[in-house]
Design an enzyme around this catalytic site. Structure first.
Site, PDB file in Angstrom:
ATOM      1  N   ASP A  42      21.795  26.759  67.278  1.00 11.46           N
ATOM      2  CA  ASP A  42      20.781  25.825  66.780  1.00 11.46           C
ATOM      3  C   ASP A  42      21.437  24.770  65.888  1.00 11.46           C
ATOM      4  OD1 ASP A  42      21.336  27.393  64.593  1.00 11.46           O
ATOM      5  OD2 ASP A  42      19.252  27.801  64.066  1.00 11.46           O
ATOM      6  N   SER A  43      22.764  24.897  65.699  1.00 10.44           N
ATOM      7  CA  SER A  43      23.529  23.834  65.044  1.00 10.44           C
ATOM      8  C   SER A  43      23.469  22.555  65.866  1.00 10.44           C
ATOM      9  CB  SER A  43      24.987  24.275  64.845  1.00 10.44           C
ATOM     10  OG  SER A  43      25.555  24.695  66.070  1.00 10.44           O
ATOM     11  N   ASP A  85      20.777  30.367  71.171  1.00  8.76           N
ATOM     12  CA  ASP A  85      20.267  30.693  69.832  1.00  8.76           C
ATOM     13  C   ASP A  85      18.743  30.654  69.764  1.00  8.76           C
ATOM     14  OD1 ASP A  85      21.141  31.478  67.362  1.00  8.76           O
ATOM     15  OD2 ASP A  85      21.908  29.523  66.766  1.00  8.76           O
ATOM     16  N   LYS A 114      20.807  34.949  70.534  1.00  6.01           N
ATOM     17  CA  LYS A 114      21.229  35.328  69.174  1.00  6.01           C
ATOM     18  C   LYS A 114      20.040  35.113  68.238  1.00  6.01           C
ATOM     19  CE  LYS A 114      24.074  32.652  66.574  1.00  6.01           C
ATOM     20  NZ  LYS A 114      23.169  32.301  65.445  1.00  6.01           N
ATOM     21  N   GLU A 116      18.850  35.333  64.080  1.00 13.08           N
ATOM     22  CA  GLU A 116      19.249  35.490  62.670  1.00 13.08           C
ATOM     23  C   GLU A 116      18.382  36.550  61.984  1.00 13.08           C
ATOM     24  OE1 GLU A 116      19.409  31.863  60.395  1.00 13.08           O
ATOM     25  OE2 GLU A 116      20.703  30.863  61.857  1.00 13.08           O
ATOM     26  N   GLU A 183      28.408  35.497  58.923  1.00 12.89           N
ATOM     27  CA  GLU A 183      28.723  34.136  58.468  1.00 12.89           C
ATOM     28  C   GLU A 183      28.877  34.104  56.952  1.00 12.89           C
ATOM     29  OE1 GLU A 183      26.373  31.017  60.184  1.00 12.89           O
ATOM     30  OE2 GLU A 183      27.137  29.506  58.792  1.00 12.89           O
TER      31      GLU A 183
HETATM   32  O1  KIV Z   1      24.307  27.568  65.334  1.00 13.91           O
HETATM   33  C1  KIV Z   1      25.503  27.898  65.397  1.00 13.91           C
HETATM   34  O2  KIV Z   1      26.364  27.151  65.889  1.00 13.91           O
HETATM   35  C2  KIV Z   1      25.845  29.218  64.891  1.00 13.91           C
HETATM   36  C3  KIV Z   1      27.304  29.562  64.774  1.00 13.91           C
HETATM   37  C4  KIV Z   1      27.973  28.742  63.745  1.00 13.91           C
HETATM   38  C5  KIV Z   1      27.502  31.008  64.576  1.00 13.91           C
HETATM   39  O3  KIV Z   1      24.998  29.974  64.563  1.00 13.91           O
END
Ligand code: KIV
Length: 271
Positions: A42-43, A85, A114, A116, A183
């Protein structure tokens, strides 16, 4: 690495390399690389859209980037393990809503998701896993809870906070995750969690004791603007290469040396 089974089997054997990427061109480079697996994080919200936080990423936005990366990684049989994500609050609206998000991401090409955190949504994670959706956990500095954490800070520095992250890692393992991203936690805590759980840990700002490491592709390439966090290593200076290429293009246009005759079309039928 093509599956979560291979991912799990690497624990205690060979370290796992993972890259967070968002675009088709990054995926084309990754497809030709030995990197083990790819995360569409989600980055995307901060890296691609220039937001200050990851909150703007929606399931639809992440799914669109999963599809672009999936196309870039190649056909089904040769593809690397691809994780999509769960964005901001997507695991907090109940099991049915989470199933819809997982379906969106897997239909776009992800093999796994993934999520959180774990407190308050362990049942959602367990339901996805029981439904055949592999889930990766993410603990420590969880950017989706940045306001509750009081900023982007290292987590688990004191004994109580460290014990709490270890507890969460065990809860994630009990819920059935196939791996856990750690992280921005102290190296000693990451080592302790890595020894305590039976699934691979993937560190980012968590020291060298994890079962693998993840970096954002643009950070690794030196393409991200501004000062980099301590845990980022620039394995290339693609930003500098891009800046000098742009300056050279501008100069060549100014002096009319670009395009050359070879870069221009003649009027003959075959040219
Ligand atoms: O969103 C992302 O890119 C991440 C990684 C930095 C682990 O969660």
């Amino acid at each position: 690495m093509k599956s979560v089974l291979e991912f799990r089997a690497r624990k205690g054997r060979a370290p796992i390399s993972m890259i967070s990427a968002h675009t088709h061109w990054e995926a084309r480079l990754l497809a030709d690389s030995p990197v083990d697996c790819v995360l569409v994080g989600d980055s995307v919200s901060t890296v691609i859209d220039g937001e200050a936080t990851t909150f703007a990423a929606t399931p639809e936005i992440v799914a669109r980037h999963v599809a672009a990366v999936s196309r870039g990684l190649g056909d089904f049989s040769s593809r690397k393990l691809l994780v999509g994500d769960f964005p901001f609050l997507a695991a907090r609206k109940g099991t049915a809503a989470a199933v819809d998000v997982a379906a969106l991401l897997l239909r776009a090409g992800a093999h796994a998701v993934k999520i959180e955190g774990v407190d308050g949504h362990a049942d959602v994670i367990a339901h996805l896993v029981e439904s055949g959706v592999p889930v990766m956990g993410h603990l420590g500095l969880t950017p989706q809870t940045v306001h509750a954490l009081g900023g982007y800070k290292v987590q688990g520095r004191d004994t109580a906070a460290a014990a709490d992250i270890l507890r969460q890692a065990r809860a994630l393992e009990a819920a059935g995750v196939f791996g856990i991203v750690l992280e921005c936690v102290p190296e000693a805590l990451a080592r302790e969690i890595t020894a305590a759980v039976g699934v691979p840990t993937i560190g980012i700002g968590a020291g060298a004791g994890c079962d693998g490491q993840v970096l954002v592709m643009t950070d690794l390439l030196g393409l991200s603007p501004g000062p980099a966090p301590r845990f980022v290593r620039h394995f290339a200076d693609a930003g500098e290469a891009a800046r000098s290429a742009l300056a050279a293009f501008h100069a060549a246009v100014g002096e009319r040396s670009f395009p050359s005759a070879r870069e221009s079309y003649g009027s003959g039928a075959k040219e």
